[in-house]
Design a protein around this motif. Structure first.
Motif, PDB file in Angstrom:
ATOM      1  N   LEU A 167      31.775  -2.870 -44.524  1.00 36.20           N
ATOM      2  CA  LEU A 167      31.755  -2.999 -43.711  1.00 36.20           C
ATOM      3  C   LEU A 167      30.075  -4.987 -43.085  1.00 36.20           C
ATOM      4  O   LEU A 167      29.285  -4.504 -43.709  1.00 36.20           O
ATOM      5  CB  LEU A 167      31.814  -2.469 -42.188  1.00 36.20           C
ATOM      6  N   HIS A 168      30.691  -6.130 -43.266  1.00 36.08           N
ATOM      7  CA  HIS A 168      29.152  -6.756 -42.965  1.00 36.08           C
ATOM      8  C   HIS A 168      28.827  -6.923 -42.247  1.00 36.08           C
ATOM      9  O   HIS A 168      28.563  -7.994 -41.222  1.00 36.08           O
ATOM     10  CB  HIS A 168      29.695  -7.840 -43.437  1.00 36.08           C
ATOM     11  N   ALA A 169      28.115  -5.768 -41.052  1.00 39.53           N
ATOM     12  CA  ALA A 169      27.305  -5.362 -40.384  1.00 39.53           C
ATOM     13  C   ALA A 169      26.257  -3.862 -40.444  1.00 39.53           C
ATOM     14  O   ALA A 169      26.622  -3.023 -41.438  1.00 39.53           O
ATOM     15  CB  ALA A 169      28.124  -5.266 -39.232  1.00 39.53           C
ATOM     16  N   PRO A 170      25.011  -4.379 -39.894  1.00 40.01           N
ATOM     17  CA  PRO A 170      24.186  -3.493 -39.819  1.00 40.01           C
ATOM     18  C   PRO A 170      24.564  -2.029 -39.134  1.00 40.01           C
ATOM     19  O   PRO A 170      25.162  -1.818 -37.947  1.00 40.01           O
ATOM     20  CB  PRO A 170      22.975  -4.013 -39.233  1.00 40.01           C
ATOM     21  N   GLN A 171      24.210  -0.892 -39.861  1.00 39.68           N
ATOM     22  CA  GLN A 171      24.370   0.486 -39.159  1.00 39.68           C
ATOM     23  C   GLN A 171      24.705   0.700 -37.878  1.00 39.68           C
ATOM     24  O   GLN A 171      25.605   1.298 -37.452  1.00 39.68           O
ATOM     25  CB  GLN A 171      24.141   1.536 -40.230  1.00 39.68           C
ATOM     26  N   GLN A 172      23.365   0.816 -36.826  1.00 44.37           N
ATOM     27  CA  GLN A 172      22.677   0.275 -35.817  1.00 44.37           C
ATOM     28  C   GLN A 172      24.718  -0.202 -35.148  1.00 44.37           C
ATOM     29  O   GLN A 172      24.884   0.307 -34.751  1.00 44.37           O
ATOM     30  CB  GLN A 172      22.505   0.413 -35.056  1.00 44.37           C
ATOM     31  N   ARG A 173      25.177  -1.365 -35.993  1.00 44.99           N
ATOM     32  CA  ARG A 173      26.169  -2.396 -35.556  1.00 44.99           C
ATOM     33  C   ARG A 173      27.119  -1.410 -34.766  1.00 44.99           C
ATOM     34  O   ARG A 173      27.921  -1.698 -34.693  1.00 44.99           O
ATOM     35  CB  ARG A 173      25.730  -3.462 -35.641  1.00 44.99           C
ATOM     36  N   VAL A 174      27.629  -1.022 -36.019  1.00 44.53           N
ATOM     37  CA  VAL A 174      28.683  -0.550 -36.401  1.00 44.53           C
ATOM     38  C   VAL A 174      29.260   0.547 -35.354  1.00 44.53           C
ATOM     39  O   VAL A 174      29.508   0.634 -34.892  1.00 44.53           O
ATOM     40  CB  VAL A 174      28.888   0.652 -38.118  1.00 44.53           C
ATOM     41  N   PHE A 175      27.849   1.792 -35.205  1.00 42.99           N
ATOM     42  CA  PHE A 175      27.875   2.895 -34.203  1.00 42.99           C
ATOM     43  C   PHE A 175      28.348   2.425 -33.376  1.00 42.99           C
ATOM     44  O   PHE A 175      29.317   2.402 -32.447  1.00 42.99           O
ATOM     45  CB  PHE A 175      26.639   3.324 -34.656  1.00 42.99           C
ATOM     46  N   ALA A 176      27.701   0.491 -32.729  1.00 40.76           N
ATOM     47  CA  ALA A 176      27.566   0.713 -31.516  1.00 40.76           C
ATOM     48  C   ALA A 176      29.141   0.153 -31.382  1.00 40.76           C
ATOM     49  O   ALA A 176      29.869   0.034 -29.753  1.00 40.76           O
ATOM     50  CB  ALA A 176      26.536  -0.405 -31.220  1.00 40.76           C
ATOM     51  N   ALA A 177      30.060  -0.076 -31.887  1.00 37.58           N
ATOM     52  CA  ALA A 177      31.168  -0.706 -32.634  1.00 37.58           C
ATOM     53  C   ALA A 177      32.237   0.352 -31.925  1.00 37.58           C
ATOM     54  O   ALA A 177      33.149   0.169 -31.301  1.00 37.58           O
ATOM     55  CB  ALA A 177      32.110  -1.585 -33.699  1.00 37.58           C
ATOM     56  N   TRP A 178      31.308   1.559 -32.820  1.00 38.27           N
ATOM     57  CA  TRP A 178      32.608   2.799 -32.010  1.00 38.27           C
ATOM     58  C   TRP A 178      32.391   3.319 -30.526  1.00 38.27           C
ATOM     59  O   TRP A 178      33.408   4.108 -29.789  1.00 38.27           O
ATOM     60  CB  TRP A 178      32.410   3.556 -32.653  1.00 38.27           C
ATOM     61  N   THR A 179      31.087   2.790 -29.836  1.00 38.45           N
ATOM     62  CA  THR A 179      30.546   3.104 -29.027  1.00 38.45           C
ATOM     63  C   THR A 179      30.515   2.449 -27.290  1.00 38.45           C
ATOM     64  O   THR A 179      30.081   3.221 -26.604  1.00 38.45           O
ATOM     65  CB  THR A 179      28.914   4.737 -29.164  1.00 38.45           C
ATOM     66  N   SER A 180      30.307   1.687 -27.641  1.00 31.80           N
ATOM     67  CA  SER A 180      30.690   0.483 -26.179  1.00 31.80           C
ATOM     68  C   SER A 180      31.462  -0.075 -26.117  1.00 31.80           C
ATOM     69  O   SER A 180      32.566   0.252 -26.435  1.00 31.80           O
ATOM     70  CB  SER A 180      29.883  -1.041 -27.165  1.00 31.80           C
ATOM     71  N   PRO A 181      32.739   0.112 -24.376  1.00 33.26           N
ATOM     72  CA  PRO A 181      33.504  -0.396 -24.309  1.00 33.26           C
ATOM     73  C   PRO A 181      33.867  -1.501 -24.699  1.00 33.26           C
ATOM     74  O   PRO A 181      35.471  -1.496 -25.196  1.00 33.26           O
ATOM     75  CB  PRO A 181      32.833   0.499 -23.327  1.00 33.26           C
ATOM     76  N   GLU A 182      33.177  -2.814 -24.914  1.00 35.68           N
ATOM     77  CA  GLU A 182      33.655  -3.818 -25.048  1.00 35.68           C
ATOM     78  C   GLU A 182      34.087  -3.592 -26.381  1.00 35.68           C
ATOM     79  O   GLU A 182      34.832  -4.641 -26.564  1.00 35.68           O
ATOM     80  CB  GLU A 182      32.285  -4.659 -24.788  1.00 35.68           C
ATOM     81  N   ASP A 183      33.420  -2.978 -27.030  1.00 39.83           N
ATOM     82  CA  ASP A 183      33.829  -3.737 -28.873  1.00 39.83           C
ATOM     83  C   ASP A 183      34.398  -2.271 -29.009  1.00 39.83           C
ATOM     84  O   ASP A 183      35.892  -2.656 -29.541  1.00 39.83           O
ATOM     85  CB  ASP A 183      32.662  -3.293 -29.520  1.00 39.83           C
ATOM     86  N   PHE A 184      34.436  -0.911 -28.284  1.00 37.96           N
ATOM     87  CA  PHE A 184      35.290  -0.677 -29.201  1.00 37.96           C
ATOM     88  C   PHE A 184      36.531  -0.774 -28.343  1.00 37.96           C
ATOM     89  O   PHE A 184      38.184  -1.244 -29.073  1.00 37.96           O
ATOM     90  CB  PHE A 184      35.950   0.971 -28.209  1.00 37.96           C
ATOM     91  N   ALA A 185      36.855  -1.730 -26.982  1.00 40.91           N
ATOM     92  CA  ALA A 185      38.250  -2.373 -26.680  1.00 40.91           C
ATOM     93  C   ALA A 185      38.229  -3.107 -27.255  1.00 40.91           C
ATOM     94  O   ALA A 185      39.635  -3.993 -27.483  1.00 40.91           O
ATOM     95  CB  ALA A 185      38.341  -2.818 -25.064  1.00 40.91           C
ATOM     96  N   ALA A 186      37.538  -4.433 -27.966  1.00 40.75           N
ATOM     97  CA  ALA A 186      38.418  -5.349 -28.250  1.00 40.75           C
ATOM     98  C   ALA A 186      39.049  -4.954 -30.545  1.00 40.75           C
ATOM     99  O   ALA A 186      40.152  -5.696 -30.653  1.00 40.75           O
ATOM    100  CB  ALA A 186      37.055  -6.147 -28.715  1.00 40.75           C
ATOM    101  N   TRP A 187      38.932  -3.921 -31.112  1.00 39.02           N
ATOM    102  CA  TRP A 187      38.947  -3.756 -32.261  1.00 39.02           C
ATOM    103  C   TRP A 187      39.725  -2.349 -32.065  1.00 39.02           C
ATOM    104  O   TRP A 187      41.327  -2.573 -32.904  1.00 39.02           O
ATOM    105  CB  TRP A 187      38.186  -3.803 -33.010  1.00 39.02           C
ATOM    106  N   TYR A 188      40.171  -1.599 -31.332  1.00 35.71           N
ATOM    107  CA  TYR A 188      41.123  -0.392 -31.538  1.00 35.71           C
ATOM    108  C   TYR A 188      42.214  -0.775 -30.687  1.00 35.71           C
ATOM    109  O   TYR A 188      42.572  -1.889 -29.881  1.00 35.71           O
ATOM    110  CB  TYR A 188      40.425   0.594 -30.605  1.00 35.71           C
ATOM    111  N   GLY A 189      43.101  -1.181 -31.272  1.00 32.00           N
ATOM    112  CA  GLY A 189      44.555  -1.385 -31.415  1.00 32.00           C
ATOM    113  C   GLY A 189      45.148  -1.917 -32.069  1.00 32.00           C
ATOM    114  O   GLY A 189      46.120  -3.287 -31.306  1.00 32.00           O
TER     115      GLY A 189
END
Length: 151
Positions: free
Chosen positions: A15-37
């Motif tokens: 993924l073209h994003a820093p490690q901390q950003r990828v972690f946040a994408a899995w743990t922030s409700p706004e991010d998780f809702a945007a991609w899960y599904g």
């Protein structure tokens, strides 16, 4: 995959994003809702995340005429290196442990991260694992798009 021996899913993505950003994408409700599904809708008000060992998570994927709830518990949280969580859908028995999802985020440098994904549990048929793998691939396409538009 031939035969009936499939017992899980293994996927790797860069993924073209820093490690901390990828972690946040899995743990922030706004991010998780945007991609899960993937392309389906996951209303933010239907997402709950208590990101700590023993904490619960849940969400509902909404498609025309159907709602698909998913839930589980975080077993391990190692920021920014990864997560281990359980995954169950509405068809899982009340006392089921569910599938075990392990995601590891490895910093590759230059603002890129390798996501290593594993799902195990033996609760699905080989055909169901194949369908779930296709689903995760679509989810990870949506994750890559989310990271590109929300760095």
């Amino acid at each position: 995959m031939t035969g009936g021996t499939r017992e899980g899913i293994d996927l790797t993505r860069v993924l073209h994003a820093p490690q901390q950003r990828v972690f946040a994408a899995w743990t922030s409700p706004e991010d998780f809702a945007a991609w899960y599904g993937g392309e389906a809708d996951v209303p933010l008000d239907r997402v709950a995340m208590d990101v700590r060992p023993g904490g619960a998570w849940s969400l509902v994927i909404v498609m025309p005429g159907v709602e698909m709830p998913f839930h589980g518990v975080y077993r391990e949280v190692s920021e920014p290196d990864g997560l281990v969580l359980t995954l169950l859908d509405a068809s899982a028995p009340e006392d089921a442990e569910g599938e075990i999802v392990t995601v590891t985020f490895s910093d590759l440098g230059d603002g890129t991260t390798e996501l290593a994904f594993q799902q195990r549990g033996g609760n699905l048929t080989p055909e169901q694992y194949a369908a779930a793998e296709d689903g995760w691939e679509a989810f990870f396409d949506a994750l890559a798009a989310r990271l590109a538009t929300h760095p």
